[in-house]
Write an enzyme that holds these catalytic residues in place. Structure first.
Site, PDB file in Angstrom:
ATOM      1  N   CYS A  88     -14.403  38.764   8.803  1.00  0.00           N
ATOM      2  CA  CYS A  88     -13.921  40.183   8.515  1.00  0.00           C
ATOM      3  C   CYS A  88     -13.132  39.790   8.322  1.00  0.00           C
ATOM      4  O   CYS A  88     -12.088  41.448   8.535  1.00  0.00           O
ATOM      5  CB  CYS A  88     -14.765  40.717   9.943  1.00  0.00           C
ATOM      6  SG  CYS A  88     -14.441  39.474  11.565  1.00  0.00           S
ATOM      7  N   CYS A 163     -24.670  33.919  19.792  1.00  0.00           N
ATOM      8  CA  CYS A 163     -26.421  34.201  18.980  1.00  0.00           C
ATOM      9  C   CYS A 163     -27.479  35.168  20.441  1.00  0.00           C
ATOM     10  O   CYS A 163     -26.998  34.908  21.498  1.00  0.00           O
ATOM     11  CB  CYS A 163     -27.498  33.436  18.910  1.00  0.00           C
ATOM     12  SG  CYS A 163     -28.878  32.861  18.246  1.00  0.00           S
ATOM     13  N   LEU A 267       4.763  42.060  10.753  1.00  0.00           N
ATOM     14  CA  LEU A 267       4.443  40.706  10.259  1.00  0.00           C
ATOM     15  C   LEU A 267       3.424  40.549  11.243  1.00  0.00           C
ATOM     16  O   LEU A 267       2.743  40.568  11.672  1.00  0.00           O
ATOM     17  CB  LEU A 267       5.332  39.545  11.597  1.00  0.00           C
ATOM     18  CG  LEU A 267       7.115  39.579  10.091  1.00  0.00           C
ATOM     19  CD1 LEU A 267       8.188  40.998  10.271  1.00  0.00           C
ATOM     20  CD2 LEU A 267       7.932  38.698  11.063  1.00  0.00           C
ATOM     21  N   PHE A 347      -9.238  30.466  25.145  1.00  0.00           N
ATOM     22  CA  PHE A 347      -8.644  31.815  24.581  1.00  0.00           C
ATOM     23  C   PHE A 347      -9.256  31.629  23.434  1.00  0.00           C
ATOM     24  O   PHE A 347      -9.472  31.259  22.348  1.00  0.00           O
ATOM     25  CB  PHE A 347      -7.093  31.075  23.943  1.00  0.00           C
ATOM     26  CG  PHE A 347      -6.406  32.080  22.453  1.00  0.00           C
ATOM     27  CD1 PHE A 347      -4.676  32.958  24.094  1.00  0.00           C
ATOM     28  CD2 PHE A 347      -6.137  32.408  21.598  1.00  0.00           C
ATOM     29  CE1 PHE A 347      -4.703  34.096  23.308  1.00  0.00           C
ATOM     30  CE2 PHE A 347      -5.809  33.610  21.090  1.00  0.00           C
ATOM     31  CZ  PHE A 347      -4.782  33.989  22.203  1.00  0.00           C
ATOM     32  N   ASP A 370      -2.350  35.581  27.564  1.00  0.00           N
ATOM     33  CA  ASP A 370      -2.554  34.284  28.228  1.00  0.00           C
ATOM     34  C   ASP A 370      -1.582  33.557  27.866  1.00  0.00           C
ATOM     35  O   ASP A 370      -1.598  33.047  29.741  1.00  0.00           O
ATOM     36  CB  ASP A 370      -4.153  33.971  27.444  1.00  0.00           C
ATOM     37  CG  ASP A 370      -5.577  34.528  28.354  1.00  0.00           C
ATOM     38  OD1 ASP A 370      -5.348  35.262  28.486  1.00  0.00           O
ATOM     39  OD2 ASP A 370      -6.424  33.889  27.086  1.00  0.00           O
ATOM     40  N   LEU A 415      11.113  36.586  15.099  1.00  0.00           N
ATOM     41  CA  LEU A 415      11.178  35.079  15.726  1.00  0.00           C
ATOM     42  C   LEU A 415      11.343  34.552  14.812  1.00  0.00           C
ATOM     43  O   LEU A 415       9.973  33.748  13.587  1.00  0.00           O
ATOM     44  CB  LEU A 415      10.046  35.561  16.770  1.00  0.00           C
ATOM     45  CG  LEU A 415      10.142  34.278  17.658  1.00  0.00           C
ATOM     46  CD1 LEU A 415      10.328  34.020  18.917  1.00  0.00           C
ATOM     47  CD2 LEU A 415       7.975  34.053  18.469  1.00  0.00           C
ATOM     48  N   GLN A 771     -37.866  48.970  13.773  1.00  0.00           N
ATOM     49  CA  GLN A 771     -39.267  47.991  14.634  1.00  0.00           C
ATOM     50  C   GLN A 771     -40.475  49.085  14.674  1.00  0.00           C
ATOM     51  O   GLN A 771     -41.581  48.980  14.713  1.00  0.00           O
ATOM     52  CB  GLN A 771     -39.033  48.237  16.159  1.00  0.00           C
ATOM     53  CG  GLN A 771     -37.913  46.649  16.848  1.00  0.00           C
ATOM     54  CD  GLN A 771     -38.065  47.021  17.930  1.00  0.00           C
ATOM     55  OE1 GLN A 771     -36.841  47.196  18.373  1.00  0.00           O
ATOM     56  NE2 GLN A 771     -38.736  46.216  18.470  1.00  0.00           N
ATOM     57  N   GLU A 806     -36.284  50.819  17.878  1.00  0.00           N
ATOM     58  CA  GLU A 806     -37.740  51.196  18.014  1.00  0.00           C
ATOM     59  C   GLU A 806     -37.663  53.098  17.954  1.00  0.00           C
ATOM     60  O   GLU A 806     -38.713  53.176  16.958  1.00  0.00           O
ATOM     61  CB  GLU A 806     -38.231  50.765  19.284  1.00  0.00           C
ATOM     62  CG  GLU A 806     -40.053  51.830  19.674  1.00  0.00           C
ATOM     63  CD  GLU A 806     -41.191  50.916  21.266  1.00  0.00           C
ATOM     64  OE1 GLU A 806     -41.793  51.724  21.452  1.00  0.00           O
ATOM     65  OE2 GLU A 806     -40.210  50.204  21.806  1.00  0.00           O
ATOM     66  N   ARG A 884     -43.549  51.794  32.964  1.00  0.00           N
ATOM     67  CA  ARG A 884     -43.529  50.856  33.223  1.00  0.00           C
ATOM     68  C   ARG A 884     -42.186  49.599  34.437  1.00  0.00           C
ATOM     69  O   ARG A 884     -42.050  48.766  34.560  1.00  0.00           O
ATOM     70  CB  ARG A 884     -42.670  49.723  31.906  1.00  0.00           C
ATOM     71  CG  ARG A 884     -42.003  48.535  31.414  1.00  0.00           C
ATOM     72  CD  ARG A 884     -43.247  47.715  31.690  1.00  0.00           C
ATOM     73  NE  ARG A 884     -44.433  48.000  30.441  1.00  0.00           N
ATOM     74  CZ  ARG A 884     -45.097  46.233  30.151  1.00  0.00           C
ATOM     75  NH1 ARG A 884     -45.338  45.924  31.304  1.00  0.00           N
ATOM     76  NH2 ARG A 884     -45.762  46.678  29.177  1.00  0.00           N
ATOM     77  N   GLU A1267     -41.517  39.808  25.834  1.00  0.00           N
ATOM     78  CA  GLU A1267     -40.370  39.703  27.577  1.00  0.00           C
ATOM     79  C   GLU A1267     -40.795  39.264  28.481  1.00  0.00           C
ATOM     80  O   GLU A1267     -39.904  39.281  29.453  1.00  0.00           O
ATOM     81  CB  GLU A1267     -40.796  41.922  27.557  1.00  0.00           C
ATOM     82  CG  GLU A1267     -40.396  42.089  25.967  1.00  0.00           C
ATOM     83  CD  GLU A1267     -40.984  43.333  25.802  1.00  0.00           C
ATOM     84  OE1 GLU A1267     -40.462  44.618  26.216  1.00  0.00           O
ATOM     85  OE2 GLU A1267     -42.352  44.112  25.956  1.00  0.00           O
TER      86      GLU A1267
END
Length: 1336
Positions: A88, A163, A267, A347, A370, A415, A771, A806, A884, A1267
């Site tokens: 990506c 995941c 760059l 990192f 870092d 650099l 859903q 949903e 709920r 759930e």
């Protein structure tokens, strides 16, 4: 002059050969003339190569769904290099002369599966499957480089992958087959434990496998020989696109001339910074120079005092080189090397480090880099070079970083190289970093520290302290260094350092990034760690008695992941119920062949849609001007409310959502219109050119804001049991308090996507990630002013949903349907991650106030709770979510007198919606906080106090439902025993008594979750079962597949009901044309509803077939079906089920029977915290879950683990931040919003399914599973709280304190109140707040 001595002319880059891109994809040569420099590898693979296995998950290199392997030939070393990258971010034009391998290139179900794909599928490591190809490719890249990796190498390979479904454990378990030592537990491996995961057929196969027999490197595709025969690396390239020119010089002089001619050119090596800026910050860099192939910038030169690294050297190569040196030079010389390598562990992920350059990390001058604090502290030298002035050497010091993103480098300079020095005798060096999530996260504060002592003494000769995250630049603490020089390394120096650091590093409360008190505390905490570490080394060197607490000197170190899964399984079948069979689509998902919405083939004339959304939180729309956008190349139209042929409003509960805002916007992200164009890039770029004028109005963001002005959607709801007011008059002790739990982003890996295809006669065919196909169908019909029977909604699978799809699919789907209807051609859209997070809402934040009365036996006699949930700008499902939460507010406990009231707060945030647990986790968290607080105040062990209140059979809930078959005590007792809870508790007490700065905690928490929709009318389902004349069976039902294994379980139900192999049965998709009026796949109840409907249909078929079976007992299934067909017996049957015995709530009497049954469980978790930083790790979690008689134990355990890890994110990690002044969401995308990664799961993760607990109220004695397990992760939260209490006790602080959820590092550190925190927080008992951002 150029390298040949000829006058330099940039036009030389314009030759045809230099404008041609040549590379390989899966062994096939690709030649592209004049490629678009703005295009990414991912776009090319998906759109041009139709290789859709590589997924778009975030577009910022943070999730790993787009991982591929890139291979290049190093001519100097005569070696092929393999490395994983994020497609990506990888510019397509950067791949000249390289070979790309995608998931399709290593194996296929149509040809030959790769063993990685086989193992991942067999270990149940793929649920929704959207992240799976990226995980496969990360493992593949590892094995191509290290054919027999260690388990540690294997686990580290996934630092750049996320995941949301599995809980990670089964992925690691599947890949243990490839490591040198199959299991860290040796002979005690779970595969050798009776009743464990190893009892399954799959695990037995795993046990027999060895790395060499499993993976054969010689069988892999060879690197394309053509890429070795031609020196692609020496070829200069020049590509010119619509907006951007890209140069790739291959020698230093050409690079310098380009930079001289174009001083503002950017760059770019890995594109990991610029790619994100262009995509999400609307930056445009018309000229880009890629210095990746300049030999001088890739050189590494070792010298006596250190190593010179070329500016283009990747961070991976830096790490490898330094590690080689660490292994061969004396320890005293490798101090800087060790700390850089350690910092690189945290990192980003491998995919980023493989392409990110040393120059990019330094020259972007990020204040939270870092490495820059380490460079400053180490007094690193750099070489800068320009065409005009040549080479100069610069020491990195306080003068290098001038202001935010500005450095002391001339515009035409580049650099050249960086010198990393060795350390010497009497010199100590350390680096520190604190992030929200330890792995793959940007720093909150980081630091580099170096001290040099006069020889043979503890007198400071030289000290350098550098901090990131405390100013717009990386900051050197000059006053502190000056004050400490010449001082002895003792307590007086420590006190002086603390005072000086406070002066050197001021921070206003409204500073960007917020968390001012925490950040300032970290600066001192880091120094204290450094001080303690150096002090320890000095004392050891002198042979002195150790005077310090060594718990401050080392970070929390994670061990290798392990665990046991215990379940019962019926053997001998071919896929019927009660067997641990893999997910039906697992192999397709592991090979990238499984199709999701945006993988569907493109139509020739289709348009891509990009939404135009509000940039203000509340305002009147004054004007909308799309004229500039309409002039942009490829743009077809701008649509808005005026283009809607039917209704502009929709909604599942109250129709108060709008397709397009017409007069007023009520949140940032409110959809105003949409641009239609020929490509995604054109549409998204043009959408940003639509000008909208507003009259801004006052806005509310938090529950506290809403409460203050009585901004509520409805009057309060109320449930009660007993006489609460009278009960309070009888109690001996009353405890009052407040608590808050934050929201949560769904972060399904596949964002919302749809494809709307207009058909003849006004029909609309819709492919979407939802859903709730019925709601989408009805809503489209109303918006387009057509009947529902002309709308066909189809759902093959979703890449995760968790409730977020949903009702929210309509946010994207309805504008697309309007566009498709208007233009009569297909319209496609897939939200980018930042758009999805900004627009679609998430889990409801909740604030609660409570009053608890205790009797003389220390039992709770009365409890009164008020709940306030942040609904957002529209109602959506918020009323049901609050219901709920109120139902769940007792969790697994019984109280004689209880009252719960709830309010839905109306604010100016995108409307919150359903999320796994649907309000239940919020309600249960409130009562668990109360139980924890009271146990602490009474000084009663938490497990004892909880146990004395557990529910029992025959008791009645606060909403009037009788409990039957209550197994919570069985789960509780079993998990206490299996976890060895009490012995470990004793060990933890002993550990804490000796450790000041690291603390452990252990807690047990139960759960009780009601199953069914609490709106009775939703508890119905239909099914359609066809048997074809060849004996194959097609099952249709109304449930959707989102990774939870519903299709697999439904096939198992049909297999058992018909008595045939599951291989004969198929479920194709969810379709409103096959099963009408299906309830949403939600509430964890879809297996129950759809399974019962399928069972009903199969029973009808069995009844019809019975006479044929009786007359022909020896017939095979195929013969039986053929005979039935010839006998004119219908081989198709519809099924229907409605759940009996449900009674909706009577709010006047607080009585109802909203649930069919309850699911129960209990979990024990042990944690360790770093009191100085707020870091924590989960050492072990044990879970016992009642799932009845499991339809599929492997899938159910996957749901337990996945739900637990998602719950861990809710309670301990994931934090939504809203800009306090504007209402903009700050935490958009994986860069700012952190879900759990591979290293966040419990190091030891044990799951047992409760035995002998059949459930007569569901299909084949099973129970729902999606759930209920999520809340068990609260055991981690409350274990952390116990660890904090130990720290507070040591500091002489009150052990009773408020800890809101999530318990982020900030909250943990500031709750571990001590002399450091006291200097920055007047009231250390209050939860930290920031005026820069608020939590809703």
């Amino acid at each position: 002059m150029d390298k040949m001595g000829k006058p330099f002319d940039v036009c030389q880059f314009g030759s045809e050969d230099k404008q041609t891109l040549i590379f390989y994809v899966n062994g096939k040569q690709i030649r592209v003339d004049n490629p678009e420099p703005e295009g990414t590898l991912l776009q090319f693979l998906r759109n041009e190569c139709q290789l859709t296995g590589t997924k778009l998950g975030c577009a910022e290199g943070g999730c790993g769904a787009c991982t591929v392997m890139v291979s290049s030939y190093n001519k100097q070393e005569d070696k092929v290099l393999h490395f994983s990258v994020n497609a990506c971010l990888a510019p397509l034009v950067s791949l000249h002369g390289m070979a790309v391998t995608t998931v399709e290139g290593i194996g296929s179900t149509k040809t030959r599966l790769h063993v990685i794909q086989e193992k991942l599928a067999a270990s149940h490591g793929s649920q929704c499957g959207f992240c799976t190809p990226g995980i496969v490719m990360s493992m593949y890249a590892l094995l191509r480089n290290v054919p027999e990796p260690s388990q540690q190498q294997m686990e580290k390979a996934f630092e750049g992958n996320l995941c949301r479904c599995t809980g990670y454990r089964p992925i690691l378990e599947g890949f243990k087959s490839f490591v040198k030592a199959p299991c860290a537990m040796g002979e005690n491996c779970c595969r050798n434990v009776k009743g464990g995961h190893g009892d399954s057929e799959i695990s037995s196969e795993d046990k027999r496998a060895t790395p060499k027999s499993l993976y054969d490197l010689s069988q892999e595709p060879i690197f394309p020989p053509q890429l070795k025969l031609r020196d692609f690396g020496s070829e200069e390239k020049h590509y010119k696109g619509e907006r951007v020119e890209w140069f790739r010089p291959t020698d230093l002089q050409t690079l310098l001339k380009l930079k001289q001619k174009y001083p503002s050119a950017k760059l770019v090596c890995g594109n990991t910074e610029v790619g994100v800026e262009v995509k999400f910050k609307n930056q445009l860099y018309p000229l880009i120079i890629a210095p990746t192939h300049v030999p001088e910038l890739n050189a590494i030169q070792k010298e006596n005092d250190g190593i010179w690294f070329g500016a283009s050297v990747s961070l991976t190569r830096l790490e490898q080189t330094l590690q080689e040196q660490i292994d061969c030079v004396p320890e005293q010389e490798s101090g800087v090397y060790r700390e850089i390598v350690e910092m690189l562990r945290w990192f980003a992920g491998h995919q980023i480090r493989n392409v990110s350059s040393m120059a990019g990390n330094l020259m972007t001058a990020s204040p939270i880099s870092d490495l820059n604090p380490l460079y400053l502290a180490a007094a690193v030298k750099i070489r800068l070079v320009s065409a005009e002035r040549g080479l100069r050497e610069v020491k990195l010091d306080e003068k290098f970083f001038i202001s935010y993103r500005k450095i002391a480098v001339a515009e035409d300079e580049i650099l050249h190289s960086i010198h990393i020095p060795k350390t010497c005798q009497n010199e100590f060096f350390a680096g520190y970093k604190q992030a929200h999530r330890k792995e793959d996260d940007i720093a909150i504060v980081n630091s580099g520290m170096r001290v040099l002592f006069e020889e043979g003494t503890s007198r400071v000769k030289e000290i350098y302290l550098a901090y990131g995250g405390m100013a717009p630049i990386t900051k050197m603490c000059l006053k502190t260094s000056q004050a400490l020089n010449g001082r002895h390394w003792d307590e007086d120096l420590l006190e002086e350092a603390i005072d000086c650091l406070k002066a050197d590093l001021p921070l206003e409360n409204n500073a960007p990034g917020g968390m001012a008190a925490y950040r300032r505390t970290l600066t001192i905490s880091f120094f204290y760690k450094f001080y303690s570490t150096v002090k320890l080394s000095l004392e050891k060197a002198r042979g002195d008695i150790i005077s310090i607490d060594t718990s401050a000197t080392s970070p929390l170190e994670r061990g290798l992941t392990r665990g046991v899964q215990v379940y019962e399984e019926e053997k001998g079948g071919t896929g019927e119920c009660w067997q641990a069979v893999p997910h039906k689509s697992a192999l397709l998902q592991c090979t990238g062949e499984a199709k999701y919405i945006d993988d569907l083939p493109k139509y020739k004339e289709e348009l891509y849609m990009a939404l135009v959304t509000s940039t203000v939180a509340h305002g009147k729309l004054i004007s909308i001007d799309a004229s500039e956008a309409l002039q942009y190349p490829g743009v077809k139209d701008f649509i808005s409310a005026k283009d809607i042929p039917g209704r502009n409003n929709y909604g599942d509960y109250i129709p108060d959502d709008l397709v397009f805002a017409a007069e007023e916007v009520t949140c940032v992200g409110h959809v105003i219109g949409a641009i239609l164009a020929d490509t995604q890039r054109h549409a998204q770029t043009a959408a940003k050119k639509v000008k909208v004028d507003y009259e801004q109005l006052p806005a509310l963001f938090t529950t506290e804001d809403a409460i203050a002005v009585d901004s509520f959607f409805e009057p309060p709801m109320k449930m009660w049991k007993g006489d609460v007011d009278k009960a309070f008059s009888q109690v001996q002790t009353v405890i009052n308090g407040e608590i808050k739990i934050g929201g949560q982003e769904h972060f399904y890996l596949e964002t919302h996507a749809c494809l709307c295809i207009p058909q003849e006669n006004g029909e609309m065919e819709v492919f979407c990630s939802t859903q709730n196909p019925k709601l989408s169908q009805i809503s489209i019909g109303a918006v387009l002013n057509i009947p529902a029977h002309k709308v066909h909604v189809r759902v093959k699978r979703m890449g995760g949903a968790f409730g977020g799809k949903e009702s929210k699919a309509n946010v994207l789907l309805l504008p697309a349907a309007v566009a498709a209807r208007k233009h009569g051609i297909p319209v496609r859209c897939m939200l980018d991650r930042d758009e999805d997070m900004m627009i679609t809402g998430g889990r409801h934040p909740m604030a609660a106030k409570y009053r608890v009365g205790l009797d003389h036996t220390s039992r709770i006699h009365a409890i009164d709770v008020e709940m306030y949930t942040n609904a957002g700008n529209t109602m959506d499902l918020s009323s049901w979510v609050l219901e709920r939460a109120m139902f769940s507010s007792n969790n697994s406990y019984s109280f004689p007198n209880m009252k719960v009231q709830g309010w839905t707060c109306k604010t100016n945030l995108p409307s919150n919606t359903a999320f796994r647990g649907f309000g239940g986790p919020q309600g249960m968290f409130v009562i668990e906080h109360i139980m924890s607080e009271i146990a602490s105040r009474l000084d009663i062990p938490g497990d004892k106090f909880r146990e004395m209140h557990l529910c029992k059979d025959g008791e009645v809930t606060h909403y009037g439902q009788l409990l039957t078959n209550c197994t919570v005590e069985k789960c509780w007792t079993q998990v206490l025993e299996q976890s060895d809870y009490h012995k470990r508790q004793e060990k933890i007490c002993a550990y804490n008594s000796k450790s000041r700065w690291k603390k452990k905690g252990i807690t047990i928490v139960p759960t009780m979750f009601g199953l069914s929709f609490h709106a009775p009318f939703l508890n119905q389902a239909g099914a359609l079962v066809h048997i074809y004349t060849d004996g194959s069976v097609l099952v249709h039902h109304g449930g959707t597949e989102m990774g939870q294994g519903l299709f697999t379980k439904m096939i198992q139900v049909a297999s058992t009901a018909l008595g045939i192999s599951a291989n004969k049965i198929h479920t194709m998709e969810t379709s409103t044309a096959a099963v009408p009026n299906a309830s949403q796949t939600a509430a964890s109840f879809s297996s129950d509803l759809n399974g019962a409907a399928i069972l009903d249909a199969c029973n009808k078929l069995n009844k019809r077939l019975k006479p044929i079976k009786t007359a022909n007992p020896d017939h095979t299934w195929e013969q039986l079906i053929s005979t039935a067909y010839l006998s004119r017996i219908s081989l198709s049957a519809s099924g229907y089920h409605s759940t009996p015995g449900l009674v909706g709530m009577d709010w006047e009497t607080s009585k109802g029977n909203p649930f069919s049954y309850f699911s129960y469980g209990a979990a024990v978790s042990e944690v360790e915290i770093d009191c100085l930083t707020g870091d924590h790790q989960v050492l072990r979690s044990d879970i016992v879950m009642d799932v009845g008689k499991s339809l599929n134990p492997a899938i159910d355990i996957g749901q337990v683990e996945g739900g637990f890890v998602q719950g861990y994110g809710l309670f301990c990690l994931e934090q939504n931040k809203i800009m306090s002044k504007t209402g903009h969401l700050l935490t958009r995308g994986p860069g700012a919003y952190k879900i759990p990664g591979f290293s966040n799961i419990p190091q030891e993760f044990n799951v047992s399914l409760l035995k002998d607990a059949p459930n007569v109220k569901a299909v084949y004695s099973s129970k729902a599973i999606g759930e209920p397990p999520l809340f068990l992760a609260a055991s981690v939260f409350f274990a952390i709280k116990l660890a904090i209490q130990s720290a507070r006790k040591d500091a002489g602080k009150d052990v009773n304190f408020r800890l809101d959820s999530p318990c982020t590092p900030e909250r943990i550190r500031m709750a571990c109140a001590d002399t450091f925190t006291d200097q920055f927080m007047k009231d250390s008992h209050s939860p930290p707040h920031s005026s820069f951002f608020v939590e809703p």
